[in-house]
Design a protein around this motif. Structure first.
Motif, mmCIF file in Angstrom:
data_model
loop_
_atom_site.group_PDB
_atom_site.id
_atom_site.type_symbol
_atom_site.label_atom_id
_atom_site.label_comp_id
_atom_site.label_asym_id
_atom_site.label_seq_id
_atom_site.Cartn_x
_atom_site.Cartn_y
_atom_site.Cartn_z
ATOM 1 N N VAL A 109 0.376 -1.052 -0.292
ATOM 2 C CA VAL A 109 -0.117 0.124 0.151
ATOM 3 C C VAL A 109 0.991 0.974 0.043
ATOM 4 O O VAL A 109 0.468 1.918 -0.688
ATOM 5 C CB VAL A 109 -1.287 0.469 1.016
ATOM 6 C CG1 VAL A 109 -1.457 1.692 1.449
ATOM 7 C CG2 VAL A 109 -1.791 -1.218 1.128
ATOM 8 N N SER A 110 2.265 1.714 0.778
ATOM 9 C CA SER A 110 2.736 2.469 1.650
ATOM 10 C C SER A 110 3.546 2.507 -0.417
ATOM 11 O O SER A 110 3.661 3.573 -1.299
ATOM 12 C CB SER A 110 3.636 2.832 2.168
ATOM 13 O OG SER A 110 3.992 1.878 2.430
ATOM 14 N N ALA A 111 4.000 1.849 -1.251
ATOM 15 C CA ALA A 111 4.595 1.706 -2.270
ATOM 16 C C ALA A 111 3.885 1.752 -3.250
ATOM 17 O O ALA A 111 4.230 3.368 -4.585
ATOM 18 C CB ALA A 111 5.190 0.106 -2.821
ATOM 19 N N CYS A 112 2.171 1.726 -3.574
ATOM 20 C CA CYS A 112 0.934 2.428 -4.762
ATOM 21 C C CYS A 112 1.033 4.416 -3.865
ATOM 22 O O CYS A 112 0.916 4.445 -5.218
ATOM 23 C CB CYS A 112 -0.011 1.518 -4.278
ATOM 24 S SG CYS A 112 0.858 -0.327 -4.606
ATOM 25 N N LEU A 113 1.197 4.227 -3.001
ATOM 26 C CA LEU A 113 0.034 5.125 -2.661
ATOM 27 C C LEU A 113 1.804 6.721 -2.881
ATOM 28 O O LEU A 113 1.783 7.620 -3.532
ATOM 29 C CB LEU A 113 0.223 6.203 -1.223
ATOM 30 C CG LEU A 113 -0.928 4.953 -0.426
ATOM 31 C CD1 LEU A 113 -1.326 4.946 1.447
ATOM 32 C CD2 LEU A 113 -2.207 5.864 -1.537
ATOM 33 N N GLU A 114 3.151 6.157 -2.454
ATOM 34 C CA GLU A 114 4.099 6.913 -2.823
ATOM 35 C C GLU A 114 4.252 7.092 -4.229
ATOM 36 O O GLU A 114 4.134 7.902 -4.759
ATOM 37 C CB GLU A 114 5.568 6.192 -2.822
ATOM 38 C CG GLU A 114 6.408 5.651 -1.181
ATOM 39 C CD GLU A 114 6.244 7.527 -0.514
ATOM 40 O OE1 GLU A 114 7.252 8.406 -1.445
ATOM 41 O OE2 GLU A 114 5.490 7.978 0.008
ATOM 42 N N GLY B 96 3.678 10.440 -6.404
ATOM 43 C CA GLY B 96 4.929 10.722 -7.097
ATOM 44 C C GLY B 96 4.746 11.548 -8.635
ATOM 45 O O GLY B 96 4.775 12.067 -9.226
ATOM 46 N N THR B 97 4.004 10.352 -9.211
ATOM 47 C CA THR B 97 3.039 10.964 -10.642
ATOM 48 C C THR B 97 2.165 12.342 -10.671
ATOM 49 O O THR B 97 2.609 12.694 -11.320
ATOM 50 C CB THR B 97 2.789 9.399 -10.794
ATOM 51 O OG1 THR B 97 2.732 8.224 -10.685
ATOM 52 C CG2 THR B 97 2.381 9.388 -12.079
ATOM 53 N N LEU B 98 1.308 12.220 -10.207
ATOM 54 C CA LEU B 98 0.701 12.830 -10.190
ATOM 55 C C LEU B 98 1.059 14.143 -9.090
ATOM 56 O O LEU B 98 0.366 15.181 -10.078
ATOM 57 C CB LEU B 98 -0.830 12.426 -9.791
ATOM 58 C CG LEU B 98 -1.713 11.121 -10.254
ATOM 59 C CD1 LEU B 98 -2.525 11.067 -9.666
ATOM 60 C CD2 LEU B 98 -2.070 11.991 -11.187
#
Lengths: 412, 181
Positions: free
Chosen positions: A353-358, A362-364
């Motif tokens: 989850v934290s990888a996805c949120l990071e 980062g992208t948006l």
């Protein structure tokens, strides 16, 4: 060189004193929780002055040093002596990379102390600091196993085995808990992890699940209740240090306290913002004297930061001690299922989850996305927690097979 | 007894509720209990006291089981009638009585000598229970010390002096308090 030696001297002195006084604090807290008064009589030697029992650590230390140091005849002598040394050296050298504040200014009253700001770490700028901490805390387990093995005694040996299994089991969720923080900070350097939190918010807030997993694993790594199976008195006498006495026992006990202090430091540094406190310490990594250029402001800020970090560590240690007198010890199989069936999946969930949120942030890169990420992280915490508890893999206590009659009963 | 014996009642462990399965809610409850005790101790409500500096507080001296005393009657004579009930009741056999014919007209016997070995006594209070005339009683004197074994064998005079020392603070058991005389 001289600076490093001074730092080492201060750190060693501080740690040993802290460990001694935490023993006193633990005894006093135990007494208070059990409606007693606790050790309050030892003061300044040869006088009648009792400063709330603050002389007690001195008396305890003297007692350990002066006691007979008995080595049983059935032990493996070399390993028996090596074990407490290994465990204490590992527990102490671990602090080489742990920051106790941010920076000290490079000048005092106009005299330069060093070329740049002095980092409050014995070995500053180690980029693999967390790996080093991990490696050394595993070596501490080695000391425990050595002690249990060298004692040549079944209780000590069982204590050593238990602690090896326990520590191997809890290294995994601990690593997963740390990974989330490392991922968010983008560094293994502890000072930079703190700086990242000062910048973006404490990781306990951003990754609550990671904080929970890490805290539980830290309790287990420090072998504190409710996870103190290696020295569970009711079953194993004294556990791995049953055969030890005198100075060697003292080394073991000090190392145990140092493990607790390390765990508290790691919790504070990785998840509770280190020296950062909103509105008090400033949030840039370098000292800025709260916008005032004077040297006094810089020193003030440096000391406030160190104070904040140590204050947080103190609170965590008090929490460790409160927990000790509150929560009963886990049964060994529950301990194992908690590690492998609960903490490991929770750690994995937190990591993913934290990888996805990071990645998303980062992208948006929208500012409001930050709050969404925090909300999502907390939702994940409660969702995962309730899910795991409904599965009941730790609390399920009934036998997995129906009770079988004993073979002797069948023959009769 | 075998595992399938019909006499065995197998009991299922009760299922934990959600808060029990989630661990922390119930643990937090425990933490508040510990915290409350710590707070009370810090506010000075600890149960123990710093003994030599501070005397312990005895709530009800009438039921405390400390050093023995032999009570006196209204004329200052020993109340004991040497019936040997206390010596019989004593599980530690620490009471030694030598009876003699009473010099007073109101009873037949009186103790010529009455010795209690305070080192053998287990302070169970059976003597006090057994006594038909409430002559022997346990006081609230708890710090009983001596320098020799002989000193710790209390004779009649010593036991009467304990009465003289304590009877103002701890009145004899009167009929209103369930006493006999």
């Amino acid at each position: 060189m001289l600076l490093a030696l001074i730092k080492i001297a201060i750190l060693l002195g501080g740690l040993m004193t802290a460990a001694a006084y935490f023993v006193l604090l633990e005894r006093r807290m135990a007494a208070w929780i059990q409606d007693r008064i606790g050790p309050n009589r030892v003061g300044i030697p040869l006088t009648n002055i009792r400063i709330f029992g603050l002389g007690q650590p001195l008396a305890d230390g003297l007692k350990f040093i002066l006691k007979e140091e008995f080595t049983p005849s059935h032990v493996d002598r070399a390993l028996f002596v090596a074990a407490p040394i290994v465990i204490l050296v590992a527990a102490l050298s671990l602090f080489a990379v742990i920051p106790v504040g941010s920076f000290l200014p490079s000048k005092v009253a106009g005299h330069p102390l060093s070329d740049g700001p002095i980092e409050m770490t014995v070995a500053p700028g180690v980029d693999a600091a967390l790996i080093y901490v991990f490696a050394l805390s595993s070596i501490a387990v080695y000391g425990v196993i050595l002690g249990g093995w060298a004692s040549n005694n079944k209780y000590s040996f069982l204590g050593g085995l238990r602690s090896s299994a326990q520590l191997v089991a809890y290294e995994v969720p601990m690593g997963l808990g740390i990974l989330g923080a490392v991922l968010a900070a983008g560094s293994l350097n502890l000072s930079e992890i703190i700086a990242a939190q000062a910048d973006r918010g404490w990781f306990a807030l951003l990754q609550p699940l990671g904080f929970v997993v890490f805290s539980v694993a830290a309790f287990a790594e420090a072998a504190r209740l409710p996870f103190d199976l290696p020295e569970c008195e009711q079953e194993l006498v004294g556990g791995y240090h049953t055969e030890y006495s005198g100075m060697k026992l003292l080394l073991f006990l000090v190392a145990e306290f140092l493990h607790m202090i390390t765990a508290a430091f790691l919790m504070v540094i990785l998840f509770l913002g280190g020296w950062h406190f909103p509105g008090l310490t400033g949030s840039s990594m370098a000292l800025d004297g709260w916008g005032h250029p004077g040297e006094l402001w810089l020193w003030g800020q440096a000391l406030v930061r160190a104070g904040v970090l140590l204050g947080k560590v103190f609170c965590i240690i008090v929490f460790f001690m409160l927990v000790r007198w509150t929560w009963p010890r886990f049964r060994y199989d529950q301990l194992m299922s908690l590690a492998w069936k609960v903490m490991l999946p929770l750690g994995l969930i937190n990591f993913v989850v934290s990888a996805c949120l990071e990645q998303l942030q980062g992208t948006l890169g929208y500012a409001w996305l930050r709050w969404v990420a925090i909300a999502l992280a907390w939702i994940v915490l409660f969702g995962a927690w309730i899910g795991v508890s409904l599965l009941g893999s730790v609390t399920e206590n009934r036998p997995r097979r129906p009770a079988q009659p004993l073979e002797s009963d069948l023959r009769a | 007894m075998k595992a399938d014996d019909p006499g065995i009642l197998w009991i299922e462990e009760p299922q934990l509720g959600l808060s029990g399965r989630m661990y922390l809610p119930i643990y937090m409850h425990g933490l508040t209990t510990t915290f409350r005790h710590m707070k009370n101790s810090l506010l000075g409500k600890a149960v123990t006291v710093s003994y030599p500096d501070e005397e312990p507080h005895i709530d009800n001296p009438a039921i405390y089981r400390g050093t023995h005393r032999l009570n006196r009657d209204s004329q200052g004579r020993v109340k004991c009638v040497a019936c040997f009930l206390c010596a019989t009741a004593c599980p530690a056999h620490c009471i030694d009585i030598v009876a003699a014919e009473s010099p007073w007209p109101d009873r037949e016997k009186y103790p010529q000598s009455f010795c209690i070995d305070e080192l053998r006594c287990i302070f169970c209070g059976m003597c006090e229970e057994a006594c038909p005339v409430d002559a022997i009683e346990l006081t609230s004197l708890y710090n009983l010390t001596g320098r020799s074994r002989e000193e710790m064998i209390f004779d009649k005079e010593k036991l009467l002096s304990v009465y003289d020392q304590t009877h103002e603070r701890e009145p004899m058991r009167s009929p209103e308090m369930g006493g006999t005389v």
